[in-house]
Structure formats: structure tokens, C-alpha cells
Design a protein around this motif. Sequence first.
Motif, mmCIF file in Angstrom:
data_model
loop_
_atom_site.group_PDB
_atom_site.id
_atom_site.type_symbol
_atom_site.label_atom_id
_atom_site.label_comp_id
_atom_site.label_asym_id
_atom_site.label_seq_id
_atom_site.Cartn_x
_atom_site.Cartn_y
_atom_site.Cartn_z
ATOM 1 N N VAL A 45 0.869 -1.176 0.000
ATOM 2 C CA VAL A 45 0.000 0.000 0.000
ATOM 3 C C VAL A 45 0.904 1.223 0.000
ATOM 4 O O VAL A 45 1.881 1.266 0.759
ATOM 5 N N HIS A 46 0.588 2.203 -0.859
ATOM 6 C CA HIS A 46 1.457 3.382 -0.913
ATOM 7 C C HIS A 46 0.659 4.675 -0.931
ATOM 8 O O HIS A 46 -0.161 4.913 -1.821
ATOM 9 N N ASP A 47 0.849 5.500 0.085
ATOM 10 C CA ASP A 47 0.371 6.875 0.137
ATOM 11 C C ASP A 47 -1.136 6.980 -0.118
ATOM 12 O O ASP A 47 -1.589 7.797 -0.930
ATOM 13 N N VAL A 48 -1.891 6.162 0.582
ATOM 14 C CA VAL A 48 -3.349 6.175 0.431
ATOM 15 C C VAL A 48 -3.956 7.099 1.481
ATOM 16 O O VAL A 48 -3.630 6.999 2.670
ATOM 17 N N SER A 49 -4.820 7.992 1.035
ATOM 18 C CA SER A 49 -5.476 8.948 1.930
ATOM 19 C C SER A 49 -6.965 9.012 1.604
ATOM 20 O O SER A 49 -7.348 9.024 0.436
ATOM 21 N N PHE A 50 -7.790 9.065 2.636
ATOM 22 C CA PHE A 50 -9.228 9.252 2.464
ATOM 23 C C PHE A 50 -9.848 9.497 3.833
ATOM 24 O O PHE A 50 -9.209 9.292 4.876
ATOM 25 N N ALA A 51 -11.087 9.941 3.841
ATOM 26 C CA ALA A 51 -11.848 10.128 5.080
ATOM 27 C C ALA A 51 -13.217 9.489 4.894
ATOM 28 O O ALA A 51 -13.788 9.519 3.801
ATOM 29 N N VAL A 52 -13.728 8.893 5.951
ATOM 30 C CA VAL A 52 -15.042 8.249 5.916
ATOM 31 C C VAL A 52 -15.955 8.984 6.888
ATOM 32 O O VAL A 52 -15.644 9.089 8.084
ATOM 33 N N GLU A 53 -17.057 9.492 6.369
ATOM 34 C CA GLU A 53 -17.993 10.254 7.188
ATOM 35 C C GLU A 53 -18.889 9.315 7.997
ATOM 36 O O GLU A 53 -19.068 8.149 7.652
ATOM 37 N N ARG A 54 -19.442 9.843 9.065
ATOM 38 C CA ARG A 54 -20.341 9.052 9.903
ATOM 39 C C ARG A 54 -21.554 8.605 9.088
ATOM 40 O O ARG A 54 -22.196 9.400 8.404
ATOM 41 N N GLY A 55 -21.852 7.321 9.148
ATOM 42 C CA GLY A 55 -22.990 6.774 8.427
ATOM 43 C C GLY A 55 -22.729 6.446 6.971
ATOM 44 O O GLY A 55 -23.632 6.021 6.257
ATOM 45 N N GLU A 56 -21.485 6.597 6.517
ATOM 46 C CA GLU A 56 -21.149 6.341 5.116
ATOM 47 C C GLU A 56 -20.761 4.882 4.914
ATOM 48 O O GLU A 56 -20.105 4.275 5.757
ATOM 49 N N LEU A 57 -21.189 4.318 3.789
ATOM 50 C CA LEU A 57 -20.707 3.004 3.372
ATOM 51 C C LEU A 57 -19.643 3.252 2.309
ATOM 52 O O LEU A 57 -19.960 3.594 1.180
#
Length: 402
Positions: A45-57
Motif C-alpha cells: 500500500v502506498h500513500d493512500v489517503s481518504f476520510a469516511v464520514e459518519r454513516g457512510e458506506l
Amino acid sequence: MTPPVLRVSGLTKVFGGREREALELAAQGVGRAEVLRRTGATVAVHDVSFAVERGELFVVMGLSGSGKSTLVRLLNRLIEPSAGTVEIDGRDLRALGDAELRTVRNEKISMVFQHFALLPHRTVRENAAYALKVRGAPAAEQRERADWALETVGLLDRAGARPDELSGGMRQRVGLARALAADSEVLLMDEPFSALDPLIRRDMQDLLERLQSELSKTIVFITHDLNEAMRLGDRILMLKDGRTVQLGTGPEIIAAPADDYVADFTSDVDRTRVLTAGDLAREPRLTARLGADPGDVLRSLAAADADGVYVLDDDRRLVGVARDDLLARAVQEGRTTLGPQELGGDHATVPAGTPVNQFVHLVGRHVVPLGVVDDGGRLLGVVPRAAVLDALSAVPARRSTP
């Protein structure tokens, strides 16, 4: 603005020796195969970025070897990252000691595995309650939560059975019930349906969609199946060789694939199951207000070369359709206010989230285009027949390389 439940920044994992050299090469854009050839190390895995909001699938998808299973294990530190951070509710997992990390795993993150991971010597109820037992919850609470979760997934009547007495689909339901009973902030689901036959897999997808609509859990769902990703995901992160290729909603990815790899992936997707009425909705060319002058409305229809118009109240709620023949009669009879006599039912409406395959038979059958409405009956837009034909026949536009 509410902060995301899960935030991932620059997450990287290298397996094998010469880790630092492998990281430096990967940062220079050297591909995984070449890094392996030069160093003997694998950049999973290389340089992976993300955000998961509350209630999100949130779906992570890619082919075998893309790094998705490594990524999901980095999210709860089952695997230690080589670089980057994972935050749950603002807490950096890499900064936690062993005891704190165990608490987070017990209370904040639950995992549903591909091959069920049930305890064969325990009953279905005991398996569903296992996370609560590890927490030290009272026996009454364990039973209450386990029975609620089993009822939620449709297995309360098998609470006393052992896992080997259940079908594969039932065992996966027990795994899901165990995660629900734990009531964790985040559910990590690592290809949970891939070991099931197609019919049972669809049933489990149906169940997950229903549960998500009722419970709004925060879920990170791993899959290699793009149709599954498109069906379930609010957003989709596509991985290739451990790197992010594209992040977006299903319709966004279908409409504008990031590169040839994504375009090839999406070429066989059933667009009628992915695109929704909301995706295809357009602002109506013309609407009328309840109480308007029928003559004015008729002249507007003539100018727009239309046979009918949606009529809205002051809150934009749809009250009916005014047809040209009914408007002409109102003018002939001297009526000056658009009311119930001028309204007909020659129309159809659907909610914005309705997939194309569930409304395509309604398109083009009425005097006005298909209406898209919210829960309060307010008109959000219309879906002309040409918009559906264009969406289903269009070749995806590939993003140009800067």
C-alpha cells in the motif's frame, strides 16, 4: 462541520527488507514491480489517503494484489504501517499503547471476515455476543444485544444452533450480527460475501442495504466486484498496485474514469443499476404555480412547444399536471385561476435514489417528463427520455492526462 469518523493520511505498507529504500523509490513514482526487482521488498500500500464520514458506506475495491486486504488490516493496526496515520474519532492509532489499542478494537472497530471466523464450539447466540463478552458486559446485556442483532439479520430462531448447522449465508449473517451487537463506531468488512454463491450473495447485499438504510452504520467494505461496489458504496476508492487510482461516487467513476484501467473496469458495469433518477435529473424547462392565470400558462406551453406542465404550490410541492387541452377549456370558460379543474394525473414521479432499471419503463409515457421528488413531494427535477437514452448509450469520457 462534523469531523469524519475515520481519517487515513499517507498510509503506506512495505513488506520485506530494505524498507526505507523501497519507500524512497515508491515516493519517486517507481512502480511496485520495479521496486521489488531492485530491493526485494513489496510495496503493498502506498500513500493512500481518504476520510469516511459518519454513516457512510465506503467501498475499497481492486483486483487481487491491489492492496485492499492489506489496507483494511492497516485500519485497525492488525498490520503495522510503514508510514502514514489512521485516526478513529480523531485518535491516531499509531500513538496508542497495546492496552488502548485493544480497547479501540473492542469498542470502536468491528470486523466481518470473508470466511466467517465463527467459534465452532459456541452457539449462534454466543458467537453474536462474543465481542460483548470480551468487553466484560453483563450476561443480560450480552443476551439482549445478541438477540437484537440476530433478529435484525433474521436468525433469532437459530440462536441455539452451532455454526456447522448453518449454511454459508447464515454463517455470514452471524458474523454480521456479531459486529452489530458490538455497536462499534466502524465496521470493517473484508470481502464478506465473496465466498457465497451468487444468489446468497445478492440476498446478503439486499440485507446490508436494508440494514444501512435503517441503522446508518459507518462501514468500510472491501470487494473485488465492481458491480457490488457500485451497488453498495456511497463512495468508492479504487486501488491498483497499492495506490489510489480514483475516489468518487459510482456515477462519477462511470461518467469520468480516471484512466484506461478504470475505464476498462467500468465498461461492463450495468449502468441501469448504478445511475439513479437524481443522477439524470434536469431542471424542468417550465413549471406553473397553483393559482396562476390559465391563459398565461397556455401561452408559456405554446412558446415551449410543450403539451403539459407540472403545477407546484408555494412550497414547491407537486399538486398535479396542467394539460394544454384543459387549460384551453379554462380560457374558453373564462376561468382566471389555475385550480383543480385544470389539473390531471398524466404524470409519474420517483424518489431521487431510484435506479434507472426501476423507472425506465415510465419514461416518455406521459405528457410531462418523469418527475423526481423528495420525501415531502417537492419537485427536484425531471428526467427526459433523451437523458436516459444518452446516459445508457454514452461512452465514458476518460480524463485527460495533464
